[in-house]
Design a protein around this motif. Structure first.
Motif, PDB file in Angstrom:
ATOM      1  N   ILE A 187       1.457   6.576   9.755  1.00 45.44           N
ATOM      2  CA  ILE A 187       2.259   5.522   9.149  1.00 45.44           C
ATOM      3  C   ILE A 187       3.324   6.198   8.304  1.00 45.44           C
ATOM      4  N   LYS A 188       4.582   5.956   8.618  1.00 40.75           N
ATOM      5  CA  LYS A 188       5.691   6.567   7.902  1.00 40.75           C
ATOM      6  C   LYS A 188       6.244   5.578   6.885  1.00 40.75           C
ATOM      7  N   PHE A 189       6.862   6.118   5.858  1.00 41.38           N
ATOM      8  CA  PHE A 189       7.502   5.246   4.883  1.00 41.38           C
ATOM      9  C   PHE A 189       8.639   5.997   4.212  1.00 41.38           C
ATOM     10  N   LYS A 190       9.594   5.230   3.746  1.00 38.96           N
ATOM     11  CA  LYS A 190      10.721   5.784   3.003  1.00 38.96           C
ATOM     12  C   LYS A 190      10.778   5.087   1.659  1.00 38.96           C
ATOM     13  N   GLU A 191      10.944   5.883   0.612  1.00 39.63           N
ATOM     14  CA  GLU A 191      11.040   5.320  -0.727  1.00 39.63           C
ATOM     15  C   GLU A 191      12.080   6.098  -1.526  1.00 39.63           C
ATOM     16  N   THR A 192      12.518   5.510  -2.613  1.00 39.95           N
ATOM     17  CA  THR A 192      13.428   6.159  -3.546  1.00 39.95           C
ATOM     18  C   THR A 192      12.767   6.171  -4.909  1.00 39.95           C
ATOM     19  N   ALA A 250      17.620  -2.481 -15.441  1.00 38.08           N
ATOM     20  CA  ALA A 250      18.403  -3.650 -15.030  1.00 38.08           C
ATOM     21  C   ALA A 250      19.482  -3.274 -14.026  1.00 38.08           C
ATOM     22  N   GLU A 251      20.229  -2.210 -14.288  1.00 40.08           N
ATOM     23  CA  GLU A 251      21.306  -1.841 -13.353  1.00 40.08           C
ATOM     24  C   GLU A 251      20.736  -1.400 -12.011  1.00 40.08           C
ATOM     25  N   ASN A 252      19.587  -0.736 -12.017  1.00 39.05           N
ATOM     26  CA  ASN A 252      18.962  -0.339 -10.757  1.00 39.05           C
ATOM     27  C   ASN A 252      18.398  -1.540 -10.011  1.00 39.05           C
ATOM     28  N   TYR A 253      17.910  -2.524 -10.727  1.00 44.33           N
ATOM     29  CA  TYR A 253      17.436  -3.760 -10.112  1.00 44.33           C
ATOM     30  C   TYR A 253      18.576  -4.484  -9.404  1.00 44.33           C
ATOM     31  N   LEU A 254      19.731  -4.545 -10.052  1.00 45.33           N
ATOM     32  CA  LEU A 254      20.885  -5.208  -9.452  1.00 45.33           C
ATOM     33  C   LEU A 254      21.360  -4.456  -8.210  1.00 45.33           C
ATOM     34  N   ALA A 255      21.301  -3.124  -8.253  1.00 45.68           N
ATOM     35  CA  ALA A 255      21.662  -2.330  -7.072  1.00 45.68           C
ATOM     36  C   ALA A 255      20.670  -2.559  -5.940  1.00 45.68           C
ATOM     37  N   LEU A 256      19.399  -2.752  -6.286  1.00 42.45           N
ATOM     38  CA  LEU A 256      18.383  -3.069  -5.275  1.00 42.45           C
ATOM     39  C   LEU A 256      18.731  -4.372  -4.558  1.00 42.45           C
ATOM     40  N   LEU A 257      19.092  -5.399  -5.328  1.00 45.37           N
ATOM     41  CA  LEU A 257      19.437  -6.686  -4.717  1.00 45.37           C
ATOM     42  C   LEU A 257      20.645  -6.564  -3.800  1.00 45.37           C
ATOM     43  N   ALA A 258      21.523  -5.605  -4.098  1.00 41.56           N
ATOM     44  CA  ALA A 258      22.712  -5.404  -3.280  1.00 41.56           C
ATOM     45  C   ALA A 258      22.425  -4.577  -2.036  1.00 41.56           C
ATOM     46  N   GLY A 259      21.163  -4.113  -1.877  1.00 40.15           N
ATOM     47  CA  GLY A 259      20.785  -3.373  -0.675  1.00 40.15           C
ATOM     48  C   GLY A 259      21.181  -1.913  -0.689  1.00 40.15           C
ATOM     49  N   LYS A 260      21.263  -1.298  -1.863  1.00 43.76           N
ATOM     50  CA  LYS A 260      21.749   0.081  -1.963  1.00 43.76           C
ATOM     51  C   LYS A 260      20.813   1.082  -1.302  1.00 43.76           C
ATOM     52  N   TRP A 261      19.493   0.840  -1.366  1.00 42.57           N
ATOM     53  CA  TRP A 261      18.525   1.825  -0.896  1.00 42.57           C
ATOM     54  C   TRP A 261      17.692   1.285   0.260  1.00 42.57           C
ATOM     55  N   THR A 262      17.073   2.200   0.996  1.00 46.17           N
ATOM     56  CA  THR A 262      16.144   1.843   2.064  1.00 46.17           C
ATOM     57  C   THR A 262      14.725   2.013   1.550  1.00 46.17           C
ATOM     58  N   GLY A 263      13.896   1.010   1.764  1.00 48.56           N
ATOM     59  CA  GLY A 263      12.491   1.132   1.386  1.00 48.56           C
ATOM     60  C   GLY A 263      12.257   0.855  -0.087  1.00 48.56           C
ATOM     61  N   ALA A 317      13.582  -3.049   6.745  1.00 50.34           N
ATOM     62  CA  ALA A 317      13.667  -1.704   6.184  1.00 50.34           C
ATOM     63  C   ALA A 317      13.051  -1.600   4.795  1.00 50.34           C
ATOM     64  N   GLY A 318      12.633  -2.725   4.225  1.00 52.47           N
ATOM     65  CA  GLY A 318      11.948  -2.694   2.941  1.00 52.47           C
ATOM     66  C   GLY A 318      10.496  -2.282   3.112  1.00 52.47           C
ATOM     67  N   THR A 319       9.784  -2.157   1.999  1.00 54.94           N
ATOM     68  CA  THR A 319       8.404  -1.676   2.044  1.00 54.94           C
ATOM     69  C   THR A 319       7.524  -2.537   2.936  1.00 54.94           C
ATOM     70  N   LEU A 320       7.561  -3.861   2.748  1.00 56.40           N
ATOM     71  CA  LEU A 320       6.716  -4.743   3.550  1.00 56.40           C
ATOM     72  C   LEU A 320       7.119  -4.703   5.008  1.00 56.40           C
ATOM     73  N   GLY A 321       8.412  -4.731   5.272  1.00 53.96           N
ATOM     74  CA  GLY A 321       8.875  -4.719   6.648  1.00 53.96           C
ATOM     75  C   GLY A 321       8.520  -3.437   7.375  1.00 53.96           C
ATOM     76  N   GLN A 322       8.661  -2.295   6.690  1.00 51.70           N
ATOM     77  CA  GLN A 322       8.313  -1.014   7.294  1.00 51.70           C
ATOM     78  C   GLN A 322       6.861  -0.997   7.764  1.00 51.70           C
ATOM     79  N   LEU A 323       5.962  -1.405   6.878  1.00 51.33           N
ATOM     80  CA  LEU A 323       4.539  -1.340   7.209  1.00 51.33           C
ATOM     81  C   LEU A 323       4.162  -2.413   8.223  1.00 51.33           C
ATOM     82  N   THR A 324       4.705  -3.616   8.074  1.00 47.16           N
ATOM     83  CA  THR A 324       4.376  -4.694   9.016  1.00 47.16           C
ATOM     84  C   THR A 324       4.723  -4.295  10.435  1.00 47.16           C
ATOM     85  N   GLY A 325       5.916  -3.749  10.628  1.00 46.65           N
ATOM     86  CA  GLY A 325       6.322  -3.350  11.967  1.00 46.65           C
ATOM     87  C   GLY A 325       5.435  -2.274  12.556  1.00 46.65           C
TER      88      GLY A 325
END
Length: 345
Positions: A308-313, A323-336, A164-172
């Protein structure tokens, strides 16, 4: 201070050295606001104002001898505000190896070499933030690694982790366009539904709620796997080595599990590489940028048309929130893809 020097108010994020046995947390970061003299540029150097930061699972940082913290080095869409480089005039929009700060002096030769001008190719039909993601270095990484290492063929089966991340979305989606059967995994039921219902994956599973070996064995079926596109670098590789068909390929592109402080995997079945004659290859994008033009030529029209579709935030907040948004990214808060817009053009 030079009497003619301009003053910059620079908000900057610093990172303390992160021990190997812990995941990054907020105690490792500190934000400072400094009034600094605008740098006197040398030949080929530029000064950029950072506009949209790309948040990625990794953070690149170096520590000088005896120092406990340093600047965080990431990537951003930026505007050139001072230049001694004819290729990047004042006003140009660039993809820049930028520190997490308001203004970055791009001076090291290896960083200057990574600058990419995008204002002359950016499509008005897609958001500018896409050049941090699906039409940027992440998208190119997916496109080039799939072709050059994965060597996909119609009728084969590919499994994409962290799909569901950027690379995975496009690769699939690229694999589907080439006639492959595509299996993905993601960390929530919402992301799994996104893969199958919106991106057209043939199958997907939630790796947090299902046993990976059981789920992947069931979804691969008798046809097995031909390609494992690995974006996590965890123990899934052991499962994949058992399920890959003779002359299958493992494309090693990401190590999300290590960024989250998971123990590195120790596969017990590496003998499969020999007896199945598998190809297991790592991919680093900045050694392979010669095909960027071909990538943009092929993929830009597909993104413009919606094929080609994509989802981003895109988070509109200050440098101090990186920094706080980076930590939320590692926790899987968002798609894409996750971007942080810190300034206007």
């Amino acid at each position: 201070m030079s009497p003619n020097a301009k003053q910059l108010t620079n908000t900057r994020v610093l990172v303390a050295k992160i021990p190997q046995d812990v995941a990054p947390n907020k105690s490792h970061f500190r934000t400072v606001v400094l009034t600094e003299e605008s740098p006197a540029l040398q030949n080929n150097e530029v000064l950029v104002q950072n506009i949209i930061f790309s948040l990625d699972p990794y953070i690149r940082h170096e520590f000088a001898e005896g120092q406990e913290e340093t600047k965080v080095i990431g990537f951003a869409i930026a505007k050139v505000v001072d230049s001694k480089n004819v290729g990047f005039p004042v006003g140009a929009l660039v993809l820049s190896p930028s520190n997490w700060e308001s203004y970055t002096h791009v001076s090291r030769p290896e960083n200057i070499a990574e600058l990419l001008r995008i204002d002359e190719l950016a499509s008005p039909k897609v958001p500018l933030s896409a050049y941090n993601g699906i039409l940027g270095i992440p998208g190119y990484t997916s496109w080039d690694s799939l072709h050059s290492v994965g060597n996909p063929k119609a009728g084969e089966t590919i499994y994409v982790s962290s799909a569901a991340g950027t690379l995975g979305q496009l690769t699939g989606q690229l694999a589907k366009r080439k006639g492959l059967r595509v299996i993905g995994s993601a960390g929530s039921d919402e992301k799994v539904a996104f893969l199958t219902k919106e991106l057209g994956f043939d199958a997907a599973f939630n790796y947090k709620t299902e046993d990976k070996r059981e789920a992947l064995t069931r979804l691969a079926g008798e046809r097995g796997l031909d390609i494992y596109y690995d974006l996590v670098g965890d123990d899934t590789v052991e499962v994949a080595l058992d399920l890959l068909n003779p002359r299958g390929r493992v494309v090693s592109v990401g190590i999300l599990s290590l960024h989250q402080n998971q123990a590195p995997p120790a596969p017990h079945n590496l003998v499969n590489i020999l007896f199945k004659q598998l190809r297991f290859e790592g991919y680093l994008v900045f050694e392979r940028t010669e095909n960027l033009g071909k990538f943009w030529e092929e993929v830009t029209p597909l993104v413009e048309s919606g094929e080609i579709k994509f989802k981003e935030t895109v988070l509109e907040s200050g440098v101090e929130t990186l920094a706080e948004n980076y930590l939320a990214l590692l926790a899987g808060k968002w798609t894409g893809k996750v971007n942080v817009k810190v300034a206007s053009l």
